[in-house]
Design an enzyme around this catalytic site. Structure first.
Site, PDB file in Angstrom:
ATOM      1  N   GLU A 282      26.661 -68.690  81.886  1.00  0.00           N
ATOM      2  CA  GLU A 282      27.463 -67.891  82.821  1.00  0.00           C
ATOM      3  C   GLU A 282      28.454 -67.076  82.014  1.00  0.00           C
ATOM      4  O   GLU A 282      29.045 -67.563  81.056  1.00  0.00           O
ATOM      5  CB  GLU A 282      28.289 -68.752  83.799  1.00  0.00           C
ATOM      6  CG  GLU A 282      27.510 -69.445  84.882  1.00  0.00           C
ATOM      7  CD  GLU A 282      28.397 -70.312  85.789  1.00  0.00           C
ATOM      8  OE1 GLU A 282      29.610 -70.016  85.930  1.00  0.00           O
ATOM      9  OE2 GLU A 282      27.877 -71.298  86.338  1.00  0.00           O
TER      10      GLU A 282
ATOM     11  N   GLU B  22      29.333 -77.608  84.530  1.00  0.00           N
ATOM     12  CA  GLU B  22      30.793 -77.709  84.379  1.00  0.00           C
ATOM     13  C   GLU B  22      31.361 -79.057  84.836  1.00  0.00           C
ATOM     14  O   GLU B  22      32.251 -79.103  85.689  1.00  0.00           O
ATOM     15  CB  GLU B  22      31.489 -76.568  85.131  1.00  0.00           C
ATOM     16  CG  GLU B  22      31.073 -75.192  84.655  1.00  0.00           C
ATOM     17  CD  GLU B  22      31.917 -74.059  85.223  1.00  0.00           C
ATOM     18  OE1 GLU B  22      32.746 -74.299  86.133  1.00  0.00           O
ATOM     19  OE2 GLU B  22      31.743 -72.917  84.758  1.00  0.00           O
TER      20      GLU B  22
END
Length: 465
Positions: free
Chosen positions: A369, A168
C-alpha cells in the site's frame, strides 16, 4: 520510448482494498467489531457513513473488476471476511453463499488476467469473539483464526497462490489498546503487549497450517502485510537516537523480526521484562514462531515517524504505555498532506528497501500500500467529468523513483500496490479522504476513472515511466 524508471520483469502493478472496506454488509450473517461499533455509535464515523454499503463490491464485483482491468492493473489484494465466510466460528462451518461469492470474485480476477492476492484479516475481528473471549487478547481466538484460515486455503488455495495472514497487525494493537481509534478503544499497555504477541503467534500458526497442508508445494506463498513507519531521531544525540530506536523496535520490528527472523527484538523484550509487562508465552509457542516465518513481505508505507527523547515526565496514570520512552517530534518545515495530517516523505521508500536488503535477508517483498488521501476531490473535476488528480500522480512518481533507486541497488522488491483501486470506505474516516484510481459517487454508486487511473495504465503497460 525511453523510460527514466524501468522496473524488473513481471513486476506487480496493482492496488489493494479489503472485504470490510469494499463489500458492504449485504447478506453477511455476523458483525465485525467495526460493524458493531457503527451500530452502537454511528456518530463516531465521518458524516455518519458506516460499512453497510461501502463501495457495493458485493453486488457490483463484475463491473468493478472490469474497471480494474481497464486501468491496466495486473494484480490486486483484497481480503476474505471471517464474519462473512464462517457460519460457526467454533467449528469452522462455512456459509455457502459466502463461499460462492468469494469463488466468483477470485474466478473473475483470474478470468480478467489479474493476480489475486488474498489477505485473511483486515481489522475485522468478529465482535462475538471479542465479547466471548476478549478477541485478540485470547489464545483461544488465535486457534479459531487458524480454523478460519484453513477453510480459506481448502476453498480457494487451488487458485490463490499469494496469501497474507494479517494486514497492519500493529494497528490492531495501537487502535484498540493504546490510542483509542478503533473499538473497543481501551488504553491498556499490558493487554496491548499480549495482543501484539498473540497476533504474531496467530500469523505463525497459520503459516504452519499452510505448509503442513502442502500449499507451498504447488507454488503457494504466504506472507504478512506490515505498515512500516521508519523512525528518524530528532538529532544524533544519544537520547534522541535511543528514543527513535525504541519506536522502531516497538512499532515496526515487533512484527518484522518475528515474521522474518522468527524472534522478537532483544532490546524490546528486555524493556518489557524490566517494566513487568511482558506477554505470556510458552516455549512451544516460541518454537512455532521460530519455525514458521514468511515467504514474502508486504509493506504499507504512508508516512515516517519522528521521535525525540521524553521532555515531560511520563504520566503513569494510564499504566504502562510505549510513550514512556519517547515523544513524537514534529520536524519544522516537513511536507504535509494536510487532509490526512501525515508527513509526505518519499525518501523513506529507499530507506525501507535498503533496510530489508541489509537487515532482513533481502527477503522478496513488495509495496502493498502507498497512497494519498484527499478530501473534496470533486473540486478537481474537469469539463469531461474526470477528476484531474495530478497531486496523486506526482505523489506516486516521487515514491516510485525512490523505490526504483532501492531496487537498482539490489533490494528484492517485486511489486507496487497503491491504496486503493476504487474509492473505499475507511473505518471511522468513512469516505472523508479519497484514495482511488476510480471515483465513487456515493448516492448513485456510479464509478468513474480518474486521471491517475489512465496514468497507472501507461505505467503498467510500459513497466515504468
Amino acid at each position: 520510448m525511453s523510460l527514466k524508471y524501468k522496473f524488473p520483469e513481471n513486476f506487480w502493478w496493482g492496488s489493494a482494498t479489503s472485504g470490510p472496506q469494499s463489500e458492504g454488509r449485504f447478506n453477511k450473517k455476523h458483525r465485525s467489531v467495526f460493524d458493531y461499533w457503527f451500530d452502537i455509535e454511528p456518530q463516531a464515523f465521518f458524516n455518519g457513513v458506516g460499512p453497510n454499503v461501502a463501495s457495493n463490491f458485493y453486488n457490483s464485483y463484475k463491473e468493478d473488476v472490469k474497471l480494474i482491468k481497464e486501468i491496466g492493473l495486473n494484480s490486486l489484494r483484497t481480503s476474505i471476511q471471517w464474519t462473512r465466510l464462517i457460519k460457526d466460528f467454533e467449528t469452522g462451518e462455512v456459509d455457502e453463499d459466502a463461499a460462492k461469492f468469494y469463488n466468483n470474485v477470485i474466478n473473475e480476477f483470474i478470468d480478467q488476467g489479474i493476480l489475486p492476492v488474498i489477505n485473511l484479516h483486515h481489522f475485522d475481528l468478529p465482535v462475538e469473539l471479542y465479547e466471548k473471549y476478549g478477541g485478540w487478547e485470547s489464545k483461544k481466538v488465535v486457534d479459531l483464526f487458524v480454523i478460519f484460515a484453513k477453510k480459506c486455503f481448502e476453498l480457494f488455495g487451488d487458485r490463490v497462490k499469494y496469501w497474507a495472514t494479517f494486514n497492519e497487525p500493529m494497528v490492531v494493537v495501537e487502535g484498540e489498546y493504546l490510542y483509542k481509534f478503533h473499538y473497543p478503544k481501551l488504553v491498556d499497555g499490558k493487554k496491548a503487549v499480549q495482543v501484539l504477541y498473540n497476533l504474531n503467534l496467530a500469523s505463525a500458526k497459520v503459516i504452519k497450517e499452510f505448509k503442513e497442508l502442502g500449499y507451498d508445494k504447488n507454488g503457494g506463498k504466504i506472507g504478512i502485510i506490515l505498515n512500516l513507519t521508519p523512525s528518524y531521531p530528532r538529532s544524533q544525540e544519544e537520547k534522541d537516537v535511543n528514543a527513535a530506536k525504541f519506536v522502531e523496535d516497538f512499532f515496526n520490528n515487533s512484527f518484522l523480526d518475528p515474521a522474518i527472523k522468527g524472534k522478537f527484538p532483544e532490546n524490546l523484550v528486555e524493556i518489557l521484562n524490566k517494566d513487568n509487562v511482558i506477554w505470556e508465552s510458552t516455549e512451544e509457542e516460541m518454537e512455532i514462531i521460530r519455525n514458521n516465518t514468511i515467504d514474502f513481505l508486504g509493506v504499507n508505507y504512508y508516512q515516517p515517524r519522528r521521535a525525540k527523547a521524553k521532555e515531560e515526565k511520563f504520566d503513569e496514570s494510564n499504566g504502562w504505555m510505549p510513550d514512556k520512552y519517547f515523544d513524537n517530534y514534529e520536524m519544522p518545515g516537513r511536507r504535509m498532506n494536510t487532509y490526512r495530517g501525515w508527513e509526505i516523505y518519499p525518501q523513506c521508500m529507499y530507506d525501507i528497501a535498503i533496510n530489508v536488503r541489509d537487515n532482513y535477508n533481502n527477503i522478496p517483498w513488495y509495496i502493498s500500500e502507498n497512497g494519498m488521501g484527499v478530501e473534496g476531490e470533486e473540486k478537481y473535476i474537469n469539463d469531461d467529468g474526470v477528476i484531474e488528480d495530478n497531486y496523486r500522480i506526482e505523489f506516486y512518481e516521487e515514491h516510485l523513483s525512490y523505490l526504483h533507486k532501492g531496487i537498482s541497488e539490489g533490494s528484492n522488491c517485486f511489486g507496487y500496490h497503491t491504496w486503493t483501486p476504487i474509492d473505499c470506505w475507511s473505518w471511522s474516516n468513512a469516505y472523508k479522504n479519497r484514495y482511488g484510481f476510480i471515483a465513487v459517487d456515493l448516492p448513485t454508486q456510479i464509478k468513474t476513472i480518474k486521471k491517475s487511473g489512465r496514468w497507472i495504465k501507461e505505467v503498467a503497460k510500459n513497466n515504468g515511466f
